[in-house]
Every structure is written in C-alpha cells, then in structure tokens.
Design a protein around this motif. Structure first.
Motif, short mmCIF file in Angstrom:
data_model
loop_
_atom_site.label_atom_id
_atom_site.label_comp_id
_atom_site.label_asym_id
_atom_site.label_seq_id
_atom_site.Cartn_x
_atom_site.Cartn_y
_atom_site.Cartn_z
N ASP A 24 6.63 -26.80 11.04
CA ASP A 24 7.10 -28.01 11.53
C ASP A 24 6.49 -28.74 12.62
O ASP A 24 6.57 -30.02 12.92
N LEU A 26 3.39 -28.71 13.03
CA LEU A 26 2.07 -29.32 12.90
C LEU A 26 1.96 -30.86 12.48
O LEU A 26 2.84 -31.23 11.98
N GLU A 27 0.94 -31.70 13.08
CA GLU A 27 0.83 -32.95 12.68
C GLU A 27 -0.31 -33.23 11.76
O GLU A 27 -1.36 -32.70 11.89
N PRO A 28 -0.07 -34.10 10.61
CA PRO A 28 -0.94 -34.35 9.65
C PRO A 28 -2.10 -34.95 10.59
O PRO A 28 -1.96 -35.55 11.53
N ALA A 30 -4.46 -37.89 11.59
CA ALA A 30 -4.77 -39.44 11.50
C ALA A 30 -6.07 -39.69 10.71
O ALA A 30 -6.90 -38.82 10.71
N ARG A 142 -3.86 -28.01 8.97
CA ARG A 142 -3.49 -29.75 9.40
C ARG A 142 -4.67 -30.34 8.41
O ARG A 142 -3.96 -31.39 8.01
N ARG A 148 3.93 -36.66 5.21
CA ARG A 148 5.41 -36.63 5.39
C ARG A 148 5.61 -38.09 4.61
O ARG A 148 4.88 -38.81 4.54
N ASP A 151 4.29 -41.78 5.56
CA ASP A 151 2.75 -41.91 6.00
C ASP A 151 1.87 -42.21 4.88
O ASP A 151 2.32 -41.93 3.66
#
Length: 156
Positions: A24, A26-28, A30, A142, A148, A151
């Motif tokens: 949760d 972790l950010e994808p 950009a 990542r 999500r 996105d």
C-alpha cells in the motif's frame, strides 16, 4: 466442495498484514520517472561493461577469459544498462540475476580464499552486489506495479 486448508496462523496473518502495508505504501512510477537505485544500477552496469572491455584490450585478463566472452558480457551489461535507464522491468530483473550470481560466487569464494587481498576483493564484491540486489527489489515492485483506478496507463 474442496476442503479449505487449515486456518492461517497468527504469525502468517501478521506477516501478510506487513506485506500489504508495504504494498500500500508503494507509489507507481510517474511518467518518465526512474527509481534512484535503478539509475545507480544502470551507471554501474555501464561502467562495468566499459571497464571489462578496456581492461581486456589492455591485456588484463581473468583466468579463462576470451575475447568473445568479454564482448558478450560487455554487450549484456550495456543492454541491461540501457533497459534500466528506460525503467524496463526485464532489464532490472536480468541485472538482479547477474548480481545474485556474483554475490553467490563471492560468498562461496570466501571458503577457499588464500590471501588477505582475495578476501577483501570477495567481501567488496559481495557487499556491492548484495546492496544493489537488495535495493533493486523495491524498485522492481514499483516498476511492475499496476496503476490504481483513475491513473493513466504509461506504455512500457
């Protein structure tokens, strides 16, 4: 109806909760983003490829090294570096394989080391390969992470 297995143990439930918390967090990536350790790995692969070929041309040869094996390793490292520079999962995974083999070889070589300098070289190789291996694991998560809802999809 198939029998469901035994209920999960409290320990496995805690472990899964920790794993989910990490997922949760972790950010994808950009668009155009590259994790810092992937950048370092791409630079390391480039330096190793060039150094390998330059040292071979200068006459510094590892036992059993041939021209073709040196060129093949150099090309593999350069392809991995290029893929990692573009944040490609396959490139990071391939470099992870090379790091894992290097770390295992360095660790096993410590069993038969015959000199202090050999031990230092093995420990240095193990430390560098192990550090990069560990740091690239989260970067790979990542890179392959699904977007999500809402996105924009970035083609890879």
């Amino acid at each position: 109806m198939a029998a469901a297995g035994p209920p999960p143990s409290p320990r496995s439930a805690r472990t899964e909760a920790k794993n989910q918390a990490i997922r949760d967090g972790l950010e994808p990536l950009a668009e155009g983003e590259r994790p810092v350790w992937v950048t370092y790995a791409a630079l390391l692969a480039t330096v190793l490829a060039v150094l390998n070929i330059v040292l071979f041309a200068a006459g510094v040869k590892a036992k059993g090294a041939t021209f073709s094996s040196t060129v093949i390793l150099g090309v593999v490292l350069l392809v991995a570096a290029g893929g990692m520079w573009r944040s490609r999962y396959w490139a990071v995974l391939g470099f992870e394989v090379l790091l894992g083999v290097t770390a295992a070889y360095a660790a096993i070589s410590l069993l038969v080391v015959t000199s202090f300098s050999g031990a230092v070289r093995a420990l240095l190789a193990l430390g560098i390969a192990g550090t990069f291996f560990w740091k690239l694991i989260r970067a790979m998560a990542r890179i392959q992470m699904p977007l999500r809802p809402g996105d924009r999809r970035v083609e890879r």
